[in-house]
Scaffold this motif. Structure first.
Motif, PDB file in Angstrom:
ATOM      1  N   TYR A   1       0.827  -1.203   0.000  1.00 46.20           N
ATOM      2  CA  TYR A   1       0.000   0.000   0.000  1.00 46.20           C
ATOM      3  C   TYR A   1       0.866   1.260   0.000  1.00 46.20           C
ATOM      4  CZ  TYR A   1      -3.458  -3.462   1.411  1.00 46.20           C
ATOM      5  OH  TYR A   1      -4.257  -4.572   1.461  1.00 46.20           O
ATOM      6  N   THR A   2       0.334   2.312  -0.633  1.00 49.15           N
ATOM      7  CA  THR A   2       0.964   3.624  -0.640  1.00 49.15           C
ATOM      8  C   THR A   2       0.035   4.563   0.108  1.00 49.15           C
ATOM      9  OG1 THR A   2       1.986   3.158  -2.781  1.00 49.15           O
ATOM     10  CG2 THR A   2       1.894   5.459  -2.088  1.00 49.15           C
ATOM     11  N   VAL A   3       0.559   5.259   1.120  1.00 46.99           N
ATOM     12  CA  VAL A   3      -0.310   6.023   2.016  1.00 46.99           C
ATOM     13  C   VAL A   3       0.250   7.409   2.282  1.00 46.99           C
ATOM     14  CG1 VAL A   3      -1.119   3.905   3.168  1.00 46.99           C
ATOM     15  CG2 VAL A   3       0.814   5.166   4.110  1.00 46.99           C
ATOM     16  N   VAL A   4      -0.648   8.312   2.643  1.00 45.61           N
ATOM     17  CA  VAL A   4      -0.321   9.608   3.231  1.00 45.61           C
ATOM     18  C   VAL A   4      -1.022   9.647   4.578  1.00 45.61           C
ATOM     19  CG1 VAL A   4      -0.677  12.082   3.110  1.00 45.61           C
ATOM     20  CG2 VAL A   4       0.060  10.859   1.081  1.00 45.61           C
ATOM     21  N   GLY A   5      -0.250   9.702   5.660  1.00 41.70           N
ATOM     22  CA  GLY A   5      -0.847   9.581   6.989  1.00 41.70           C
ATOM     23  C   GLY A   5      -1.513   8.228   7.112  1.00 41.70           C
ATOM     24  N   ASN A   6      -2.803   8.202   7.414  1.00 42.27           N
ATOM     25  CA  ASN A   6      -3.555   6.946   7.500  1.00 42.27           C
ATOM     26  C   ASN A   6      -4.418   6.702   6.272  1.00 42.27           C
ATOM     27  OD1 ASN A   6      -2.589   6.342  10.113  1.00 42.27           O
ATOM     28  ND2 ASN A   6      -4.111   7.734  11.013  1.00 42.27           N
ATOM     29  N   LYS A   7      -4.244   7.544   5.240  1.00 46.89           N
ATOM     30  CA  LYS A   7      -5.081   7.451   4.051  1.00 46.89           C
ATOM     31  C   LYS A   7      -4.353   6.714   2.935  1.00 46.89           C
ATOM     32  CE  LYS A   7      -7.458  10.288   0.582  1.00 46.89           C
ATOM     33  NZ  LYS A   7      -7.712  11.681   0.105  1.00 46.89           N
ATOM     34  N   ARG A   8      -5.001   5.685   2.415  1.00 47.64           N
ATOM     35  CA  ARG A   8      -4.437   4.935   1.294  1.00 47.64           C
ATOM     36  C   ARG A   8      -4.677   5.693  -0.004  1.00 47.64           C
ATOM     37  NH1 ARG A   8      -6.481  -1.071  -0.646  1.00 47.64           N
ATOM     38  NH2 ARG A   8      -5.252  -1.170  -2.577  1.00 47.64           N
ATOM     39  N   LEU A   9      -3.641   5.800  -0.822  1.00 52.57           N
ATOM     40  CA  LEU A   9      -3.735   6.503  -2.096  1.00 52.57           C
ATOM     41  C   LEU A   9      -4.065   5.538  -3.231  1.00 52.57           C
ATOM     42  CD1 LEU A   9      -0.608   8.835  -1.818  1.00 52.57           C
ATOM     43  CD2 LEU A   9      -2.994   9.429  -1.382  1.00 52.57           C
ATOM     44  N   LYS A  10      -4.763   6.055  -4.228  1.00 51.09           N
ATOM     45  CA  LYS A  10      -5.033   5.263  -5.421  1.00 51.09           C
ATOM     46  C   LYS A  10      -3.774   5.237  -6.274  1.00 51.09           C
ATOM     47  CE  LYS A  10      -8.084   4.831  -9.431  1.00 51.09           C
ATOM     48  NZ  LYS A  10      -9.184   5.448 -10.215  1.00 51.09           N
ATOM     49  N   THR A  11      -3.364   4.044  -6.672  1.00 50.95           N
ATOM     50  CA  THR A  11      -2.135   3.886  -7.442  1.00 50.95           C
ATOM     51  C   THR A  11      -2.331   2.861  -8.549  1.00 50.95           C
ATOM     52  OG1 THR A  11      -1.322   2.128  -5.979  1.00 50.95           O
ATOM     53  CG2 THR A  11      -0.682   4.395  -5.430  1.00 50.95           C
ATOM     54  N   SER A  12      -1.391   2.853  -9.475  1.00 58.08           N
ATOM     55  CA  SER A  12      -1.267   1.749 -10.421  1.00 58.08           C
ATOM     56  C   SER A  12       0.181   1.283 -10.396  1.00 58.08           C
ATOM     57  CB  SER A  12      -1.670   2.185 -11.838  1.00 58.08           C
ATOM     58  OG  SER A  12      -0.856   3.247 -12.299  1.00 58.08           O
ATOM     59  N   GLY A  13       0.385  -0.015 -10.611  1.00 59.82           N
ATOM     60  CA  GLY A  13       1.720  -0.576 -10.449  1.00 59.82           C
ATOM     61  C   GLY A  13       2.035  -0.782  -8.981  1.00 59.82           C
ATOM     62  N   ARG A  14       3.320  -0.898  -8.663  1.00 61.44           N
ATOM     63  CA  ARG A  14       3.739  -1.065  -7.273  1.00 61.44           C
ATOM     64  C   ARG A  14       5.072  -0.382  -7.072  1.00 61.44           C
ATOM     65  NH1 ARG A  14       6.222  -7.102  -6.082  1.00 61.44           N
ATOM     66  NH2 ARG A  14       8.179  -6.799  -7.221  1.00 61.44           N
ATOM     67  N   LEU A  15       5.400  -0.133  -5.807  1.00 62.90           N
ATOM     68  CA  LEU A  15       6.688   0.470  -5.509  1.00 62.90           C
ATOM     69  C   LEU A  15       7.797  -0.401  -6.107  1.00 62.90           C
ATOM     70  CD1 LEU A  15       8.280   2.658  -3.936  1.00 62.90           C
ATOM     71  CD2 LEU A  15       8.421   1.010  -2.061  1.00 62.90           C
ATOM     72  N   PRO A  16       8.659   0.156  -6.948  1.00 67.87           N
ATOM     73  CA  PRO A  16       9.700  -0.662  -7.584  1.00 67.87           C
ATOM     74  C   PRO A  16      10.627  -1.319  -6.565  1.00 67.87           C
ATOM     75  CG  PRO A  16       9.496   1.441  -8.708  1.00 67.87           C
ATOM     76  CD  PRO A  16       8.669   1.536  -7.456  1.00 67.87           C
ATOM     77  N   SER A  17      10.904  -2.583  -6.782  1.00 69.04           N
ATOM     78  CA  SER A  17      11.874  -3.294  -5.956  1.00 69.04           C
ATOM     79  C   SER A  17      13.281  -2.895  -6.382  1.00 69.04           C
ATOM     80  CB  SER A  17      11.668  -4.805  -6.082  1.00 69.04           C
ATOM     81  OG  SER A  17      11.792  -5.208  -7.438  1.00 69.04           O
ATOM     82  N   LEU A  18      14.272  -3.382  -5.653  1.00 65.76           N
ATOM     83  CA  LEU A  18      15.673  -3.100  -5.963  1.00 65.76           C
ATOM     84  C   LEU A  18      16.358  -4.388  -6.380  1.00 65.76           C
ATOM     85  CD1 LEU A  18      16.705  -0.742  -3.005  1.00 65.76           C
ATOM     86  CD2 LEU A  18      15.980  -0.090  -5.306  1.00 65.76           C
ATOM     87  N   ASP A  19      16.867  -4.431  -7.607  1.00 65.47           N
ATOM     88  CA  ASP A  19      17.692  -5.551  -8.031  1.00 65.47           C
ATOM     89  C   ASP A  19      19.068  -5.435  -7.386  1.00 65.47           C
ATOM     90  OD1 ASP A  19      15.710  -6.619  -9.554  1.00 65.47           O
ATOM     91  OD2 ASP A  19      16.738  -6.423 -11.476  1.00 65.47           O
ATOM     92  N   LYS A  20      19.820  -6.515  -7.429  1.00 66.10           N
ATOM     93  CA  LYS A  20      21.198  -6.463  -6.940  1.00 66.10           C
ATOM     94  C   LYS A  20      22.028  -5.572  -7.850  1.00 66.10           C
ATOM     95  CE  LYS A  20      25.125  -9.331  -5.566  1.00 66.10           C
ATOM     96  NZ  LYS A  20      25.631 -10.696  -5.325  1.00 66.10           N
TER      97      LYS A  20
END
Length: 277
Positions: free
Chosen positions: A234-253
Motif C-alpha cells: 500500500y501507498t499512504v499519506v498519513g492513514n489514508k491509502r492513495l489510489k495507485t497503479s503498479g507497485r513500488l519498484p523493488s531493488l535488483d542487486k
C-alpha cells in the motif's frame, strides 16, 4: 567473540556475556543458504530448465548451529544457570541474533528448545549446541542505506558488497534521474525492511526503476507538505491509502536506474536494510 541478542523490545543488542556472564560463545555456524527453485523438463531440451528470474528465487529457512560453554564454577550454580539460559533463548516470538564472527549482519531467528545442557557429575562446565532457526533464510545488514557505506563506520564489513566509492546516495532532491545501489540480494516492500519516503508536488507522480521495469504511479494530486510512504503493497499519506497503479519498484542487486516523472519539486529517500545469503 560474543553472541548478541536483540529481542525487539527497544533495548537494542545485548551481549550474552552481559546477560549471562557464565556462558561463552565457542562457535557460530549458519547452514548454507537453502534455495527453493522452480525447474521444468521440456521436450528436446537437455536436463531441467529454470523458469524463474533470479529475483524470484525463494530462500527457505535454515539452521544456525551455535556452540556455547557453560562454566558454573560450582555445582550448585549449574542447575540455576542452565534454566536461566533456557529462559533467555526459548521465546514464543522471533528475535535477532548476531556474532562478532560475521560483523554487520544479523539473523531473524526462533528457538523452540529441543536441546539440553548435560551435567557431568564430576564437572561444573560443559559445551553444548543450540540450533536456532533462521526463519527468513537470510542475513540482513545491521546498518541501513542511510548509514555511510565505508569500512570506518563500523556497520559495513568485508563480504557485504561495499563499493570502493564514497558518492553513493539514497536521498535525492529535484533530480529526475538517479541511481540506487543495492549490494545484496533483490529487495521488495512485501518481504523486506524497505522504506521509500516521498514529498512531491504534482499529479500522477510516477517512480520508475528502469533496471527491472517496475513502476508506481500515484493517481492523486500531491502537495509537497504531504509525505508519501509505503506499507507493504500500500501507498499512504498519513492513514489514508492513495489510489495507485503498479507497485513500488523493488531493488535488483547492483545499481538500479530510477526516474521520477510528473513533478519538478520533490525529495525522495530510500531507507532500506540489505540482505545476504
Amino acid at each position: 567473540m560474543d553472541l548478541y541478542f536483540d529481542f525487539r523490545d527497544g533495548m537494542g543488542e545485548q551481549p550474552l556475556s552481559g546477560l549471562l556472564p557464565y556462558f561463552k560463545l565457542r562457535s557460530f555456524a549458519p547452514d548454507a543458504p537453502n534455495i527453493e527453485r522452480e525447474l521444468v523438463q521440456l521436450t528436446r531440451f537437455n536436463g531441467l530448465v529454470p523458469t524463474q528470474h533470479p529475483r524470484d528465487i525463494v530462500y527457505k529457512e535454515r539452521s544456525i548451529k551455535v556452540e556455547i560453554l557453560l562454566d558454573a564454577k560450582i555445582a550448585t550454580n549449574f542447575y540455576q544457570y542452565r534454566h536461566e539460559f533456557y529462559d533467555l533463548v526459548v521465546q514464543p516470538f522471533w528475535y535477532y541474533i548476531s556474532c562478532d564472527l560475521l560483523p554487520g549482519r544479523r539473523f531473524a531467528v526462533t528457538c523452540d528448545g529441543g536441546f539440553t545442557i548435560p551435567k557431568d557429575k564430576q564437572k561444573n562446565q560443559v559445551s553444548f549446541q543450540v540450533d536456532f532457526n533462521n526463519i527468513t533464510g537470510l542475513a540482513e545488514s545491521k546498518g541501513t542505506s542511510l548509514s555511510a557505506q565505508n569500512f570506518s563506520s563500523e556497520r559495513w564489513f568485508s563480504g557485504m558488497g561495499i563499493q570502493r566509492r564514497d558518492d553513493l546516495q539514497y536521498r535525492f532532491k529535484n533530480k529526475k534521474r538517479f541511481s540506487v545501489f543495492n549490494p545484496g540480494l533483490p529487495i521488495n516492500p512485501l518481504q523486506h525492511d524497505y522504506n521509500v519516503l516521498l514529498n512531491a508536488k504534482g499529479k500522477n507522480v510516477t517512480i520508475i526503476n528502469h533496471t527491472n521495469n517496475e513502476r508506481l504511479k500515484i493517481e492523486a494530486d500531491l502537495k509537497k507538505s504531504q509525505q508519501v510512504r509505503n506499507l507493504k503493497q500500500y501507498t499512504v499519506v498519513g492513514n489514508k491509502r492513495l489510489k495507485t497503479s503498479g507497485r513500488l519498484p523493488s531493488l535488483d542487486k547492483g545499481m538500479n536506474e530510477f526516474e521520477i516523472q510528473n513533478t519538478n519539486d520533490f525529495e525522495i529517500v530510500f531507507n532500506t536494510r540489505f540482505y545476504f545469503p
